[in-house]
Motif scaffolding. Structure first.
Motif, short mmCIF file in Angstrom:
data_model
loop_
_atom_site.label_atom_id
_atom_site.label_comp_id
_atom_site.label_asym_id
_atom_site.label_seq_id
_atom_site.Cartn_x
_atom_site.Cartn_y
_atom_site.Cartn_z
N GLY A 58 -31.42 -67.53 -90.58
CA GLY A 58 -30.76 -66.71 -90.24
C GLY A 58 -30.00 -66.18 -90.16
N VAL A 59 -29.15 -66.98 -90.19
CA VAL A 59 -26.96 -66.23 -90.72
C VAL A 59 -26.91 -67.10 -91.44
CG1 VAL A 59 -26.79 -66.02 -88.12
CG2 VAL A 59 -27.01 -68.05 -89.17
N SER A 60 -26.95 -68.29 -92.13
CA SER A 60 -26.86 -68.17 -93.64
C SER A 60 -28.27 -68.14 -95.07
CB SER A 60 -26.66 -70.17 -93.31
OG SER A 60 -25.63 -70.72 -93.34
N PHE A 61 -27.12 -66.47 -95.40
CA PHE A 61 -28.88 -66.00 -95.75
C PHE A 61 -28.92 -67.29 -97.15
CE2 PHE A 61 -26.69 -62.79 -93.92
CZ PHE A 61 -27.19 -62.27 -92.92
N GLN A 82 -21.18 -60.13 -83.64
CA GLN A 82 -21.43 -61.53 -84.62
C GLN A 82 -21.44 -62.38 -84.34
OE1 GLN A 82 -18.06 -60.85 -86.96
NE2 GLN A 82 -18.42 -59.34 -88.08
N ILE A 83 -21.86 -62.78 -82.75
CA ILE A 83 -21.68 -63.95 -82.66
C ILE A 83 -22.21 -64.46 -81.18
CG2 ILE A 83 -19.70 -63.52 -80.04
CD1 ILE A 83 -19.54 -67.20 -82.42
N LYS A 84 -22.98 -63.45 -80.52
CA LYS A 84 -24.05 -63.16 -80.37
C LYS A 84 -25.16 -63.16 -81.35
CE LYS A 84 -27.30 -60.55 -77.87
NZ LYS A 84 -27.26 -59.10 -76.71
N ILE A 85 -25.26 -62.71 -82.31
CA ILE A 85 -26.42 -63.27 -83.36
C ILE A 85 -26.36 -65.11 -83.58
CG2 ILE A 85 -27.35 -63.28 -85.83
CD1 ILE A 85 -26.91 -59.89 -85.29
N TYR A 86 -25.03 -65.13 -84.31
CA TYR A 86 -24.72 -66.74 -84.67
C TYR A 86 -25.30 -67.27 -83.77
CZ TYR A 86 -21.85 -70.32 -87.03
OH TYR A 86 -21.96 -70.92 -87.97
N LEU A 87 -24.61 -67.47 -82.59
CA LEU A 87 -25.20 -68.58 -81.41
C LEU A 87 -26.93 -68.44 -80.71
CD1 LEU A 87 -22.56 -68.24 -79.35
CD2 LEU A 87 -22.42 -70.18 -80.56
N ASN A 88 -27.60 -67.51 -81.36
CA ASN A 88 -29.04 -67.06 -80.59
C ASN A 88 -29.20 -68.35 -82.07
OD1 ASN A 88 -30.65 -65.74 -79.94
ND2 ASN A 88 -31.69 -65.12 -81.70
N GLU A 89 -29.20 -68.41 -83.64
CA GLU A 89 -29.45 -68.69 -84.57
C GLU A 89 -29.88 -70.33 -84.09
OE1 GLU A 89 -30.99 -69.76 -88.78
OE2 GLU A 89 -31.14 -67.75 -86.62
N TYR A 90 -28.64 -71.27 -83.55
CA TYR A 90 -28.38 -71.97 -82.70
C TYR A 90 -29.72 -72.47 -81.61
CZ TYR A 90 -26.87 -75.86 -79.91
OH TYR A 90 -26.88 -76.76 -78.84
#
Length: 224
Positions: free
Chosen positions: A11-14, A56-64
């Protein structure tokens, strides 16, 4: 228990082919007791999915959050980490793994991808977070050992596409009194179960993991 200390989801590491929904299940089936999600945290990646830091950080943490929820249901803890990419005088793209950071750390310390190695290390050190250089001898991608004064450790990286350089990594760690762990650099389904750092099954979170490494700088490792 075995924990993989270097993993990515799509989702964030393409560059990863594994969704967060598949991720935890694969590690549960491989017999792991926990897994650390160290998705790519770089200017290149994060600006692909948002233009502002807050998004950016919202999407990044949502993947976690997605991976953690699946892990909770599957009975395997998914812990938050990161692989932060920065530029240094030695190389334009160098990556560092962070262990011991919670969500508040990432929210309170924006744009880590714009820091120097010393700045990144200082932020981590001041917040009880460990900084490890990723795959320091992966010269095929321009990775070389960085300043050991501003890192806590490094890794034996077991990505199937690249050499481990285990002897060089161990010598670098020994010479500079660095901690040493082992992870798979997981991007593909077949990598689940191929590498691990062995830790007590009493650890409850990633802060416990960081504390364990401080007291056990050369834990038992596993790889195929």
């Amino acid at each position: 228990m075995k924990t993989d200390t270097h993993t990515h989801t799509s989702g964030v590491s393409f560059c990863s082919e594994v969704t967060p929904e598949e991720y935890a299940r694969l590690y549960r089936e491989a017999g792991y007791g926990s897994v650390i999600l160290t998705n790519h945290y770089s200017r290149m990646y994060m600006f692909r999915y948002a233009d502002t830091w807050d998004e950016q950080i919202k999407i990044y943490l949502n993947e976690y959050h997605k991976a953690k929820e699946v892990g909770d249901r599957a009975g395997i803890p998914v812990w938050l980490g990161a692989e932060v990419a920065i530029s240094t005088p030695q190389s334009p793209y160098i990556e560092f793994l962070l262990y011991g950071a919670d969500e508040q750390f990432f929210l309170a310390n924006p744009c880590l991808y714009d820091k120097s190695q010393k700045e990144l290390y200082t932020i981590c050190h001041d917040n009880g977070v460990l900084l490890f250089q990723s795959h320091p001898f992966r010269d095929e991608q321009g990775h070389f050992p960085q300043d050991p004064e501003y890192m806590d450790g490094t890794e034996i990286n077991c990505h199937s596409y690249f050499l481990r350089h285990e002897e060089e990594v161990r010598a670098f760690a020994d010479k500079n009194n660095l901690m040493l762990i082992c992870g798979s650099d997981f991007h593909y389904h077949r990598q689940a179960g191929t590498a691990a750092t062995v830790v007590p099954d009493t650890l409850c979170n990633v802060k416990d993991f960081a504390d364990f490494l401080r007291n056990n700088p050369r834990p038992e490792i596993f790889y195929k």
